[in-house]
Design a protein around this motif. Structure first.
Motif: not given
Length: 339
Positions: A11, A29, A31, A33, A325
């Motif tokens: 990150l 951030k 994220q 995934l 996001e």
């Protein structure tokens, strides 16, 4: 969760414009995934081969040579029931068979003489047929007595209880002097070389098919037990809507039947929608409020925003709503609150 941790190690940590480290907020951030779904279930160690041995004949228990916990070898004598009465009956049957055999031999000799007399027309055919019938009846009687004597000989083996395989005694509930009756439990043992784990898993968790051994983790305390094969029983429990799995363990597992273990099934989420995650350290909980400090893209300040969270995945937590996001959250909520 190693994939999640590795992802968040990458990150971007944004430093504020000031060169002073003390003034640099730590940001991460949001994220998107791919998750590895995993669920844990309670299982129990079982023996693949476990035997409860019961008495097949009545009699007084003459001697008990083992106790619970003893390791025994195949063919080793474990317990003996008094067989004196059975041996007497066997001897009586053998004597009856011997007497009938002698009678049959005498009838056979007599039949030969009667046949010679019949050939010379000294006796009638009816007289010859009577001796033939008597010989056949005696032969049938001898066969029945020999079968009974053989059955009695086999039955005498039931008075000596021997180990059917190399194993460990679980329980010996009888003592010397007890009266054994057919069906009465005498002892039980298991083979320690072949163990498995029995676990009930929800039907929904097996919708993607039977997991392979690489997707199964079995934990016994701090010890990990290796799984060599997976077997699924053909029916489901109507009440709990679960199916029973049997996980065969590799030989050498340091466990005994009855111990509890944790079984974790891991599934790849390939093809599923990506999920949003943030570090759990960024979450602020105040009474009924669950929020995070979000770095404003316009003002550059930390703004408290309410979020709805899902399940924790190690050091990460899933974000169900409230964040997008790419947005940045403060990893130190206390420092962000002082800005």
């Amino acid at each position: 969760m190693s994939r999640f941790l590795a992802a968040f190690l990458c990150l971007s940590v944004f430093l504020a414009g000031s060169p002073t480290m003390a003034q640099t907020p730590a940001l991460a951030k949001v994220q998107s995934l791919s998750a590895t779904r995993s669920a844990a279930y309670d299982g129990q160690i079982e023996a693949v081969t476990q035997t409860r041995m019961a008495a097949q004949v009545p009699g007084l228990i003459k001697q008990v040579l083992v106790k619970a916990g003893d390791q025994v070898s195949k063919g080793q004598l474990l317990l003996e029931i008094d067989d004196s009465q059975a041996r007497q009956q066997q001897a009586a049957m053998q004597a009856q068979a011997a007497a009938t055999r002698a009678q049959l031999q005498a009838l056979t000799s007599e039949l030969q003489r009667q046949q010679q007399l019949f050939e010379r027309n000294y006796i009638s055919k009816g007289a010859l047929e009577r001796i033939e019938a008597e010989q056949r009846a005696t032969r049938a009687q001898l066969n029945a007595q020999q079968a009974q004597a053989s059955a009695a000989a086999v039955q005498t083996g039931f008075f000596r209880i021997t180990a059917p395989y190399d194993g460990i005694l679980i329980d010996v509930p009888v003592e010397q002097g007890d009266m054994a009756m057919p069906g009465m439990p005498l002892l039980s043992l298991f083979d320690p070389a072949a163990l498995r784990v029995g676990v009930s898993v929800p039907v929904a968790a097996l919708a993607g098919g039977l997991p392979d051994t690489s997707q199964i983790l079995v934990s016994h305390g701090q010890q990990q037990l290796a799984v060599s094969a997976v077997e699924q029983l053909p029916t489901a429990d109507a009440g709990s809507q679960t199916r029973r799995l049997r996980l065969n363990l590799e030989s050498g597992a340091n466990a005994v039947p009855g111990q509890s273990v944790k079984v974790r099934l891991q599934r790849s989420a390939a093809g599923e929608q990506q999920r949003l995650f943030i570090p759990a350290a960024a979450v602020v909980r105040r009474a009924e409020l669950t929020a995070v400090y979000v770095q404003s893209a316009t003002t550059g300040k930390a703004l408290l925003r309410q979020v709805r969270l899902g399940a924790n995945e190690g050091e990460l937590v899933e974000v169900l709503s409230g964040l997008a996001e790419g947005e940045q959250v403060h990893l130190d909520p206390h420092a962000a609150n002082r800005e």
